[in-house]
Design a protein around this motif. Structure first.
Motif, PDB file in Angstrom:
ATOM      1  N   PHE A 173     -13.317   3.334   3.987  1.00  0.00           N
ATOM      2  CA  PHE A 173     -13.934   2.945   2.716  1.00  0.00           C
ATOM      3  C   PHE A 173     -13.169   1.877   1.936  1.00  0.00           C
ATOM      4  O   PHE A 173     -13.677   1.378   0.929  1.00  0.00           O
ATOM      5  CB  PHE A 173     -14.148   4.185   1.840  1.00  0.00           C
ATOM      6  N   LEU A 174     -11.987   1.496   2.386  1.00  0.00           N
ATOM      7  CA  LEU A 174     -11.259   0.428   1.693  1.00  0.00           C
ATOM      8  C   LEU A 174     -12.038  -0.887   1.610  1.00  0.00           C
ATOM      9  O   LEU A 174     -11.902  -1.611   0.604  1.00  0.00           O
ATOM     10  CB  LEU A 174      -9.905   0.180   2.373  1.00  0.00           C
ATOM     11  N   PRO A 175     -12.858  -1.248   2.618  1.00  0.00           N
ATOM     12  CA  PRO A 175     -13.612  -2.507   2.490  1.00  0.00           C
ATOM     13  C   PRO A 175     -14.479  -2.586   1.237  1.00  0.00           C
ATOM     14  O   PRO A 175     -14.716  -3.677   0.711  1.00  0.00           O
ATOM     15  CB  PRO A 175     -14.478  -2.523   3.757  1.00  0.00           C
ATOM     16  N   PHE A 176     -14.932  -1.443   0.743  1.00  0.00           N
ATOM     17  CA  PHE A 176     -15.837  -1.441  -0.409  1.00  0.00           C
ATOM     18  C   PHE A 176     -15.095  -1.665  -1.727  1.00  0.00           C
ATOM     19  O   PHE A 176     -15.733  -1.917  -2.756  1.00  0.00           O
ATOM     20  CB  PHE A 176     -16.610  -0.120  -0.460  1.00  0.00           C
ATOM     21  N   VAL A 177     -13.768  -1.548  -1.711  1.00  0.00           N
ATOM     22  CA  VAL A 177     -12.992  -1.744  -2.943  1.00  0.00           C
ATOM     23  C   VAL A 177     -11.899  -2.794  -2.740  1.00  0.00           C
ATOM     24  O   VAL A 177     -10.977  -2.882  -3.546  1.00  0.00           O
ATOM     25  CB  VAL A 177     -12.365  -0.416  -3.421  1.00  0.00           C
ATOM     26  N   ARG A 178     -12.008  -3.591  -1.675  1.00  0.00           N
ATOM     27  CA  ARG A 178     -10.934  -4.539  -1.364  1.00  0.00           C
ATOM     28  C   ARG A 178     -10.729  -5.581  -2.447  1.00  0.00           C
ATOM     29  O   ARG A 178      -9.635  -6.143  -2.565  1.00  0.00           O
ATOM     30  CB  ARG A 178     -11.200  -5.214  -0.015  1.00  0.00           C
ATOM     31  N   ASP A 179     -11.766  -5.838  -3.235  1.00  0.00           N
ATOM     32  CA  ASP A 179     -11.641  -6.840  -4.297  1.00  0.00           C
ATOM     33  C   ASP A 179     -11.345  -6.210  -5.663  1.00  0.00           C
ATOM     34  O   ASP A 179     -11.331  -6.912  -6.672  1.00  0.00           O
ATOM     35  CB  ASP A 179     -12.931  -7.660  -4.390  1.00  0.00           C
ATOM     36  N   SER A 180     -11.137  -4.914  -5.682  1.00  0.00           N
ATOM     37  CA  SER A 180     -10.871  -4.202  -6.937  1.00  0.00           C
ATOM     38  C   SER A 180      -9.544  -3.464  -6.846  1.00  0.00           C
ATOM     39  O   SER A 180      -9.408  -2.523  -6.053  1.00  0.00           O
ATOM     40  CB  SER A 180     -12.001  -3.203  -7.234  1.00  0.00           C
ATOM     41  N   ARG A 181      -8.587  -3.885  -7.627  1.00  0.00           N
ATOM     42  CA  ARG A 181      -7.275  -3.231  -7.604  1.00  0.00           C
ATOM     43  C   ARG A 181      -7.395  -1.774  -8.053  1.00  0.00           C
ATOM     44  O   ARG A 181      -6.800  -0.881  -7.458  1.00  0.00           O
ATOM     45  CB  ARG A 181      -6.298  -3.975  -8.513  1.00  0.00           C
ATOM     46  N   ARG A 182      -8.192  -1.533  -9.102  1.00  0.00           N
ATOM     47  CA  ARG A 182      -8.377  -0.162  -9.575  1.00  0.00           C
ATOM     48  C   ARG A 182      -9.046   0.702  -8.513  1.00  0.00           C
ATOM     49  O   ARG A 182      -8.691   1.867  -8.322  1.00  0.00           O
ATOM     50  CB  ARG A 182      -9.214  -0.156 -10.851  1.00  0.00           C
ATOM     51  N   GLY A 183     -10.010   0.111  -7.824  1.00  0.00           N
ATOM     52  CA  GLY A 183     -10.693   0.857  -6.769  1.00  0.00           C
ATOM     53  C   GLY A 183      -9.746   1.239  -5.648  1.00  0.00           C
ATOM     54  O   GLY A 183      -9.784   2.365  -5.148  1.00  0.00           O
ATOM     55  N   ARG A 184      -8.892   0.304  -5.245  1.00  0.00           N
ATOM     56  CA  ARG A 184      -7.931   0.594  -4.182  1.00  0.00           C
ATOM     57  C   ARG A 184      -6.942   1.661  -4.617  1.00  0.00           C
ATOM     58  O   ARG A 184      -6.621   2.581  -3.846  1.00  0.00           O
ATOM     59  CB  ARG A 184      -7.184  -0.682  -3.767  1.00  0.00           C
ATOM     60  N   VAL A 185      -6.463   1.556  -5.850  1.00  0.00           N
ATOM     61  CA  VAL A 185      -5.515   2.552  -6.354  1.00  0.00           C
ATOM     62  C   VAL A 185      -6.165   3.935  -6.394  1.00  0.00           C
ATOM     63  O   VAL A 185      -5.556   4.936  -6.000  1.00  0.00           O
ATOM     64  CB  VAL A 185      -5.009   2.152  -7.756  1.00  0.00           C
ATOM     65  N   ALA A 186      -7.420   3.997  -6.853  1.00  0.00           N
ATOM     66  CA  ALA A 186      -8.128   5.274  -6.923  1.00  0.00           C
ATOM     67  C   ALA A 186      -8.322   5.875  -5.535  1.00  0.00           C
ATOM     68  O   ALA A 186      -8.125   7.085  -5.328  1.00  0.00           O
ATOM     69  CB  ALA A 186      -9.485   5.084  -7.611  1.00  0.00           C
ATOM     70  N   LEU A 187      -8.688   5.036  -4.565  1.00  0.00           N
ATOM     71  CA  LEU A 187      -8.918   5.530  -3.208  1.00  0.00           C
ATOM     72  C   LEU A 187      -7.621   5.995  -2.566  1.00  0.00           C
ATOM     73  O   LEU A 187      -7.575   7.068  -1.928  1.00  0.00           O
ATOM     74  CB  LEU A 187      -9.558   4.417  -2.366  1.00  0.00           C
ATOM     75  N   TRP A 188      -6.566   5.232  -2.740  1.00  0.00           N
ATOM     76  CA  TRP A 188      -5.267   5.634  -2.208  1.00  0.00           C
ATOM     77  C   TRP A 188      -4.777   6.928  -2.862  1.00  0.00           C
ATOM     78  O   TRP A 188      -4.246   7.818  -2.185  1.00  0.00           O
ATOM     79  CB  TRP A 188      -4.242   4.520  -2.439  1.00  0.00           C
ATOM     80  N   THR A 189      -4.968   7.031  -4.184  1.00  0.00           N
ATOM     81  CA  THR A 189      -4.534   8.230  -4.896  1.00  0.00           C
ATOM     82  C   THR A 189      -5.276   9.461  -4.393  1.00  0.00           C
ATOM     83  O   THR A 189      -4.674  10.525  -4.177  1.00  0.00           O
ATOM     84  CB  THR A 189      -4.774   8.066  -6.409  1.00  0.00           C
ATOM     85  N   ALA A 190      -6.592   9.332  -4.194  1.00  0.00           N
ATOM     86  CA  ALA A 190      -7.387  10.453  -3.695  1.00  0.00           C
ATOM     87  C   ALA A 190      -6.929  10.878  -2.307  1.00  0.00           C
ATOM     88  O   ALA A 190      -6.801  12.075  -2.007  1.00  0.00           O
ATOM     89  CB  ALA A 190      -8.869  10.078  -3.677  1.00  0.00           C
ATOM     90  N   ALA A 191      -6.661   9.892  -1.432  1.00  0.00           N
ATOM     91  CA  ALA A 191      -6.232  10.203  -0.066  1.00  0.00           C
ATOM     92  C   ALA A 191      -4.887  10.920  -0.066  1.00  0.00           C
ATOM     93  O   ALA A 191      -4.707  11.942   0.626  1.00  0.00           O
ATOM     94  CB  ALA A 191      -6.147   8.920   0.766  1.00  0.00           C
ATOM     95  N   VAL A 192      -3.937  10.415  -0.832  1.00  0.00           N
ATOM     96  CA  VAL A 192      -2.608  11.035  -0.895  1.00  0.00           C
ATOM     97  C   VAL A 192      -2.701  12.428  -1.507  1.00  0.00           C
ATOM     98  O   VAL A 192      -2.049  13.383  -1.036  1.00  0.00           O
ATOM     99  CB  VAL A 192      -1.636  10.151  -1.696  1.00  0.00           C
ATOM    100  N   LEU A 193      -3.522  12.572  -2.535  1.00  0.00           N
ATOM    101  CA  LEU A 193      -3.669  13.864  -3.204  1.00  0.00           C
ATOM    102  C   LEU A 193      -4.215  14.920  -2.246  1.00  0.00           C
ATOM    103  O   LEU A 193      -3.697  16.046  -2.192  1.00  0.00           O
ATOM    104  CB  LEU A 193      -4.607  13.721  -4.406  1.00  0.00           C
ATOM    105  N   VAL A 194      -5.241  14.566  -1.486  1.00  0.00           N
ATOM    106  CA  VAL A 194      -5.825  15.523  -0.534  1.00  0.00           C
ATOM    107  C   VAL A 194      -4.789  15.960   0.493  1.00  0.00           C
ATOM    108  O   VAL A 194      -4.628  17.158   0.768  1.00  0.00           O
ATOM    109  CB  VAL A 194      -7.048  14.902   0.167  1.00  0.00           C
ATOM    110  N   ALA A 195      -4.079  15.002   1.075  1.00  0.00           N
ATOM    111  CA  ALA A 195      -3.102  15.334   2.108  1.00  0.00           C
ATOM    112  C   ALA A 195      -1.938  16.157   1.549  1.00  0.00           C
ATOM    113  O   ALA A 195      -1.558  17.196   2.123  1.00  0.00           O
ATOM    114  CB  ALA A 195      -2.578  14.057   2.755  1.00  0.00           C
ATOM    115  N   VAL A 196      -1.393  15.726   0.424  1.00  0.00           N
ATOM    116  CA  VAL A 196      -0.198  16.380  -0.124  1.00  0.00           C
ATOM    117  C   VAL A 196      -0.514  17.772  -0.662  1.00  0.00           C
ATOM    118  O   VAL A 196       0.174  18.748  -0.326  1.00  0.00           O
ATOM    119  CB  VAL A 196       0.431  15.505  -1.217  1.00  0.00           C
ATOM    120  N   VAL A 197      -1.539  17.886  -1.488  1.00  0.00           N
ATOM    121  CA  VAL A 197      -1.828  19.187  -2.099  1.00  0.00           C
ATOM    122  C   VAL A 197      -2.291  20.196  -1.053  1.00  0.00           C
ATOM    123  O   VAL A 197      -1.967  21.390  -1.140  1.00  0.00           O
ATOM    124  CB  VAL A 197      -2.873  19.044  -3.228  1.00  0.00           C
TER     125      VAL A 197
END
Length: 264
Positions: A173-197
């Motif tokens: 899903f990164l291609p859909f937010v590649r031009d949005s810094r906030r979108g990339r940060v949100a997607l990365w945060t969600a991925a890390v949160l799922v794995a870590v928690v």
């Protein structure tokens, strides 16, 4: 002499291709393959320490398990939250989510990316199950446990599958937010949160040692890195340009494709 010179020329040509960022098997693919290998190194180290029952590791595992268990016994709400989380983001639901993504990718006209998702999830899951049998580590045996789980302990299947799913969904899903810094940060945060928690929930419930969870995280990351490198090779073979996977996903063109039957 001529034979030796020709051999040296071929060797230099191969090396130059591996370090050429514009070549189909160039710099980015090389770095991805090296990254996959380097991530496997700490997993191999953890596995060896577990197999060898290294006393410092066992003491660390036991002390963390006791601390989490003591907290869980005094905070039933915490146990409830961790129980819900560990079930919602367990291997079963995450595999179902992966199947949904696979169907969506096929309908969107990205069958090769769908195959990559299947291979990554299946390879990681099978590898984790095999390693559990080979290592044969027992789960924590705590007095008055707040949760129970069957099977062997190392590596944590929940941590492994959460990392696999988080990595796959992130790179899809990164291609859909590649031009949005906030979108990339949100997607990365969600991925890390799922794995870590998800991994932490297994320690909090007393059904895994900390090294089991760390092993699951590292193995999952290694599998995603390895299959992403393989997918990059596949893309190169079809003449597509290399992708900056951590910024624009493994197939940047996905955001520009239309579902089957849709209008361009």
């Amino acid at each position: 002499m001529d034979t030796t010179r020709a051999t040296v020329t071929r060797q230099r040509s191969w090396r130059s291709r591996r370090l050429d960022p514009e070549h189909s098997l160039g710099l980015r693919l090389t770095l991805a393959a090296v990254a996959a290998f380097l991530v496997l190194v700490p997993f191999a180290l953890i596995a060896l320490l577990v197999l060898g029952a290294w006393p410092p590791l066992l003491r660390l595992d036991a002390s963390i398990a006791d601390a989490f268990h003591g907290y869980a016994q005094d905070h039933s709400a915490w146990v409830g939250v961790m129980t819900v989380w560990t079930h919602v983001f367990g291997p079963g639901p995450l595999r179902v989510a992966a199947v949904v993504v696979v169907v969506w990718l096929v309908r969107r006209g990205a069958p090769r990316l769908a195959i990559w998702v299947v291979v990554t999830m299946a390879a990681g899951g099978l590898l984790g199950a095999l390693l559990k049998l080979l290592v044969g580590r027992d789960r924590p045996d705590l007095l008055d446990p707040v949760a129970r789980a069957a099977g062997y302990s190392f590596p944590s299947g929940h941590a492994l599958n959460a990392t696999l799913a988080a990595g796959v969904l992130l790179l899809v899903f990164l291609p859909f937010v590649r031009d949005s810094r906030r979108g990339r940060v949100a997607l990365w945060t969600a991925a890390v949160l799922v794995a870590v928690v998800t991994g932490l929930s297994r320690i909090a419930l007393g059904v895994h040692w900390t090294s089991d969870v760390v092993g699951g995280w590292v193995l999952g990351a290694a599998v995603v890195a390895a299959t992403a490198a393989g997918f990059a090779t596949w893309r190169s073979g079809s003449g597509r340009p290399s992708a900056r996977a951590l910024r624009e996903g493994v197939e940047p063109e996905l955001a520009d494709q239309r579902p089957e039957g849709g209008r361009a």
